[in-house]
Design a protein around this motif. Structure first.
Motif, PDB file in Angstrom:
ATOM      1  N   VAL A   1       0.820  -1.214   0.000  1.00  0.00           N
ATOM      2  CA  VAL A   1       0.000   0.000   0.000  1.00  0.00           C
ATOM      3  C   VAL A   1       0.854   1.264   0.000  1.00  0.00           C
ATOM      4  O   VAL A   1       0.511   2.265  -0.653  1.00  0.00           O
ATOM      5  CB  VAL A   1      -0.937   0.002   1.231  1.00  0.00           C
ATOM      6  N   ARG A   2       1.959   1.265   0.698  1.00  0.00           N
ATOM      7  CA  ARG A   2       2.761   2.468   0.917  1.00  0.00           C
ATOM      8  C   ARG A   2       3.174   3.179  -0.372  1.00  0.00           C
ATOM      9  O   ARG A   2       3.127   4.423  -0.439  1.00  0.00           O
ATOM     10  CB  ARG A   2       4.003   2.108   1.736  1.00  0.00           C
ATOM     11  N   PRO A   3       3.596   2.474  -1.439  1.00  0.00           N
ATOM     12  CA  PRO A   3       4.015   3.172  -2.654  1.00  0.00           C
ATOM     13  C   PRO A   3       2.919   4.015  -3.307  1.00  0.00           C
ATOM     14  O   PRO A   3       3.227   4.911  -4.112  1.00  0.00           O
ATOM     15  CB  PRO A   3       4.447   2.024  -3.587  1.00  0.00           C
ATOM     16  N   ALA A   4       1.650   3.755  -2.973  1.00  0.00           N
ATOM     17  CA  ALA A   4       0.558   4.531  -3.571  1.00  0.00           C
ATOM     18  C   ALA A   4       0.513   5.956  -3.038  1.00  0.00           C
ATOM     19  O   ALA A   4      -0.056   6.850  -3.677  1.00  0.00           O
ATOM     20  CB  ALA A   4      -0.778   3.838  -3.307  1.00  0.00           C
ATOM     21  N   PHE A   5       1.102   6.201  -1.880  1.00  0.00           N
ATOM     22  CA  PHE A   5       1.117   7.540  -1.296  1.00  0.00           C
ATOM     23  C   PHE A   5       2.302   8.342  -1.831  1.00  0.00           C
ATOM     24  O   PHE A   5       3.364   7.786  -2.126  1.00  0.00           O
ATOM     25  CB  PHE A   5       1.215   7.449   0.231  1.00  0.00           C
ATOM     26  N   SER A   6       2.111   9.634  -1.935  1.00  0.00           N
ATOM     27  CA  SER A   6       3.195  10.509  -2.357  1.00  0.00           C
ATOM     28  C   SER A   6       4.273  10.555  -1.283  1.00  0.00           C
ATOM     29  O   SER A   6       4.023  10.252  -0.112  1.00  0.00           O
ATOM     30  CB  SER A   6       2.671  11.911  -2.630  1.00  0.00           C
TER      31      SER A   6
END
Length: 300
Positions: free
Chosen positions: A237-242
Motif C-alpha cells: 500500500v505504501r508506494p501509492a502515497f506521495s
C-alpha cells in the motif's frame, strides 16, 4: 425512505452530466446539488467585506478575489464559500487552486448530503465518524475515526465507503480554523483481516486522503495497533502515497497515542477503543441526527 428507493433516485447532477464516472463511482447513494452544501459552509459570507475578515493578508485576499473572477468567467458553479476552501487548501496559491478547481469541482463528493436515509445507513455502520471535542497535540486539528474491520468489500459498500469518508471530510471543513489546521485520522486496526482489504477501493481512498478529490487537508494519520501481517500489506500500500504524504503517516501502539493527541484524550474516544469513555453508538447516532437536523433547517 428505504435503501432501494434511495438508490433509484441517484444524484441530480447526472442530468447535467457533471459527475465524473471514469475514476470514481457516480455516487448513486446521494443527491448532489451545487447550492446545498455550500450553504452549510456558513462561516463565509458572500460579500467582499467578509473576505477581508477571513484573509490574513493582502496576498490571500488577492488570491480569493482572482479565484472568484476565474470561476465567474469560466462558469464554474462554486459558491464563494467553496472557493475560499480551495484557496486555503492550496495555501492561497492562485494557479494551484485554479487547477484544483478545474480538476475537482464536478466531483459529486463535494456536495454529499445525508438525504434519503442512505448515508444515514452508512454512518450507522460506524466505519468513519468525527470525534467531537478531540484535538491533536501538535496542530490542534479536529480528529475523526476509521474502523476498517467493519468494511466488507462489495459492489454497494465500496462506493458507500468513499461517500462516508468524503461526507465526514466535508463536514470537518466548515470553518476557517478547520480548513487552516486540517484534520487527523485515527485508524483502529483491531479485528482487521485481509478480507477487509480491497485494492481498488484502497487506491481511491488514497487519492481522497491526499486531497486529490476534495479540498480537505489530512495532516496526520495514526494507524493504531495493526496486526502482524500489516507489515507485508503496508509494503504493497505504501508506494501509492506521495513522498510528502508518507511523512504524515504514523504506525504505533496504543501506549504512544498520547504523544499525538491532547491531554485526557480518552474522554473523547469511543468506548470500543483503548478505554474510551464515549458510547460508540451514541456518538454516531448524535452525529447523524445533528446533520439531518441541519439539512432539514436548510429546507431539504
Amino acid at each position: 425512505m428505504n435503501l432501494k428507493t434511495a438508490l433509484k433516485r441517484g444524484p441530480s447532477l447526472r442530468k447535467r452530466q457533471l459527475v465524473k464516472t471514469k475514476d470514481y463511482p457516480s455516487a448513486n447513494s446521494i443527491t448532489a446539488s451545487f447550492s446545498v452544501v455550500s450553504e452549510a459552509f456558513t462561516v463565509f459570507s458572500r460579500d467582499e467585506e467578509s473576505f477581508h475578515k477571513t484573509c490574513s493578508d493582502v496576498e490571500e485576499l488577492e488570491c480569493v478575489k482572482n479565484l472568484c473572477a476565474f470561476c465567474l468567467e469560466s462558469r464554474c458553479h462554486l459558491s464563494n464559500n467553496l472557493i475560499m476552501r480551495y484557496a486555503i487548501f492550496c495555501n492561497f496559491n492562485f494557479e494551484k487552486a485554479k487547477k484544483a478547481i478545474i480538476k475537482g469541482y464536478t466531483y459529486s463528493y463535494l456536495y454529499l448530503e445525508l438525504e434519503a436515509e442512505l448515508l444515514r445507513f452508512l454512518m450507522r455502520s460506524k466505519v468513519f465518524f468525527p470525534l467531537p471535542g478531540l484535538k491533536s497535540r501538535n496542530t490542534g486539528s479536529d480528529v475523526f475515526y476509521f474502523r476498517p474491520s467493519r468494511y466488507e468489500p462489495s459492489s454497494l459498500f465500496n462506493g458507500l465507503l468513499l461517500d462516508n469518508l468524503c461526507y465526514v471530510l466535508n463536514d470537518m471543513s466548515r470553518t476557517i480554523d478547520q480548513c487552516r489546521t486540517g484534520v487527523v485520522m485515527i485508524v483502529n486496526m483491531e479485528g482487521y483481516t485481509m478480507k477487509n482489504f480491497h485494492s481498488e477501493t484502497q487506491m481511491k481512498m488514497t487519492r481522497i486522503t491526499e486531497g486529490n478529490v476534495i479540498p480537505t487537508r489530512i495532516v496526520e494519520i495514526l494507524i493504531v495497533n495493526p496486526p502482524k501481517f500489516f507489515t507485508r500489506l503496508w509494503k504493497v500500500v505504501r508506494p501509492a502515497f506521495s513522498t510528502t504524504f508518507k511523512k504524515r503517516i504514523r504506525i504505533l501502539n496504543n501506549d504512544k497515542l498520547g504523544n499525538y493527541l491532547m491531554d485526557d484524550y480518552e474522554k473523547f474516544l469511543p468506548d470500543e477503543f483503548l478505554g474510551g469513555l464515549v458510547s460508540t453508538k451514541e456518538m454516531v447516532d448524535d452525529f447523524v441526527d445533528l446533520k439531518l437536523y441541519e439539512e432539514e433547517q436548510r429546507g431539504l
